[in-house]
Design a protein around this motif. Sequence first.
Motif, PDB file in Angstrom:
ATOM      1  N   HIS A  41       0.863  -1.177   0.000  1.00  0.00           N
ATOM      2  CA  HIS A  41       0.000   0.000   0.000  1.00  0.00           C
ATOM      3  C   HIS A  41       0.903   1.231   0.000  1.00  0.00           C
ATOM      4  O   HIS A  41       1.788   1.355   0.845  1.00  0.00           O
ATOM      5  CB  HIS A  41      -0.894   0.019   1.246  1.00  0.00           C
ATOM      6  CG  HIS A  41      -1.810   1.193   1.298  1.00  0.00           C
ATOM      7  ND1 HIS A  41      -3.026   1.193   0.659  1.00  0.00           N
ATOM      8  CD2 HIS A  41      -1.674   2.406   1.891  1.00  0.00           C
ATOM      9  CE1 HIS A  41      -3.616   2.362   0.870  1.00  0.00           C
ATOM     10  NE2 HIS A  41      -2.807   3.116   1.610  1.00  0.00           N
ATOM     11  N   LYS A  68      -8.174  -6.792  -0.901  1.00  0.00           N
ATOM     12  CA  LYS A  68      -8.433  -5.611  -0.088  1.00  0.00           C
ATOM     13  C   LYS A  68      -8.785  -6.009   1.336  1.00  0.00           C
ATOM     14  O   LYS A  68      -8.987  -7.183   1.635  1.00  0.00           O
ATOM     15  CB  LYS A  68      -9.569  -4.802  -0.720  1.00  0.00           C
ATOM     16  CG  LYS A  68     -10.839  -5.636  -0.945  1.00  0.00           C
ATOM     17  CD  LYS A  68     -11.788  -4.970  -1.910  1.00  0.00           C
ATOM     18  CE  LYS A  68     -13.008  -5.878  -2.130  1.00  0.00           C
ATOM     19  NZ  LYS A  68     -13.917  -5.346  -3.092  1.00  0.00           N
ATOM     20  N   ILE A 127      -9.478  -0.776   2.071  1.00  0.00           N
ATOM     21  CA  ILE A 127      -8.081  -0.404   1.901  1.00  0.00           C
ATOM     22  C   ILE A 127      -7.593  -1.223   0.719  1.00  0.00           C
ATOM     23  O   ILE A 127      -7.749  -2.453   0.705  1.00  0.00           O
ATOM     24  CB  ILE A 127      -7.274  -0.737   3.165  1.00  0.00           C
ATOM     25  CG1 ILE A 127      -7.837   0.058   4.341  1.00  0.00           C
ATOM     26  CG2 ILE A 127      -5.797  -0.464   2.940  1.00  0.00           C
ATOM     27  CD1 ILE A 127      -7.627  -0.604   5.669  1.00  0.00           C
ATOM     28  N   SER A 174      -9.896   2.881   5.449  1.00  0.00           N
ATOM     29  CA  SER A 174     -10.502   3.103   4.138  1.00  0.00           C
ATOM     30  C   SER A 174     -10.926   4.565   4.012  1.00  0.00           C
ATOM     31  O   SER A 174     -11.056   5.291   5.010  1.00  0.00           O
ATOM     32  CB  SER A 174     -11.729   2.202   3.961  1.00  0.00           C
ATOM     33  OG  SER A 174     -12.785   2.642   4.813  1.00  0.00           O
ATOM     34  N   LEU A 219      -4.168   1.495   9.018  1.00  0.00           N
ATOM     35  CA  LEU A 219      -4.666   2.038   7.754  1.00  0.00           C
ATOM     36  C   LEU A 219      -6.182   2.079   7.847  1.00  0.00           C
ATOM     37  O   LEU A 219      -6.789   1.209   8.489  1.00  0.00           O
ATOM     38  CB  LEU A 219      -4.313   1.122   6.582  1.00  0.00           C
ATOM     39  CG  LEU A 219      -2.890   1.054   6.095  1.00  0.00           C
ATOM     40  CD1 LEU A 219      -2.797   0.044   4.962  1.00  0.00           C
ATOM     41  CD2 LEU A 219      -2.405   2.389   5.621  1.00  0.00           C
ATOM     42  N   THR A 228       1.313   5.497   0.048  1.00  0.00           N
ATOM     43  CA  THR A 228       0.605   6.648   0.584  1.00  0.00           C
ATOM     44  C   THR A 228       1.511   7.880   0.575  1.00  0.00           C
ATOM     45  O   THR A 228       2.727   7.755   0.448  1.00  0.00           O
ATOM     46  CB  THR A 228       0.086   6.351   2.007  1.00  0.00           C
ATOM     47  OG1 THR A 228      -0.797   7.385   2.420  1.00  0.00           O
ATOM     48  CG2 THR A 228       1.219   6.173   3.001  1.00  0.00           C
TER      49      THR A 228
END
Length: 182
Positions: free
Chosen positions: A28, A131, A76, A46, A44, A30
């Motif tokens: 992931h 996910k 996520i 959503s 984390l 960011t």
Amino acid sequence: MLYRIDCFEENMINPITNREYEDTVLIHSTTRANYENILKEGCLKSWNQLKREQAITEDKPIGYYLGDPVELRDYILFANGVTGEIVVNSKQKNRIEMDVDSEYITGARLYFDMKKIAEDGLLVRDGGEIKVRDVLPLNPYLILAATWDKIGLESEKSSPRKFADAADRYFDLVVKHKLDDR
């Protein structure tokens, strides 16, 4: 193979072990600011979860502009290759930016233990995405957080391709063999 009915998705069956063709790691990506918030919160979240908590003010997630279905906002999402960095770059530029060699400010590339997430019943597979719904704690799932300084880049300014490649090489060097041995 063990299976369980996922309580978040009606009629969806998800194995609690990795499939033969699946990787053991989820990635992931960011922005730097979001990474700082992730560290502070210890998880984390959503887009919809952040919106419910009034932690974000944007009207639409970047996924809206990428054509993601509305229901993905409850999850996520994870990416492979340079895809996550394209999303971060696009978010920074407020437009879809597909040039993997354009300059952007790196954030963090987070590597998670897919096997452990699946074993704990948090992983959702829908045929198109892998996910996690709503919230994913960093502990015990985060394996490595790659940032420009940790992986040896000269500056936080880079390109999606350079950052993803350098982070993946660092991960392979420092962590991957440990995962392969279990």
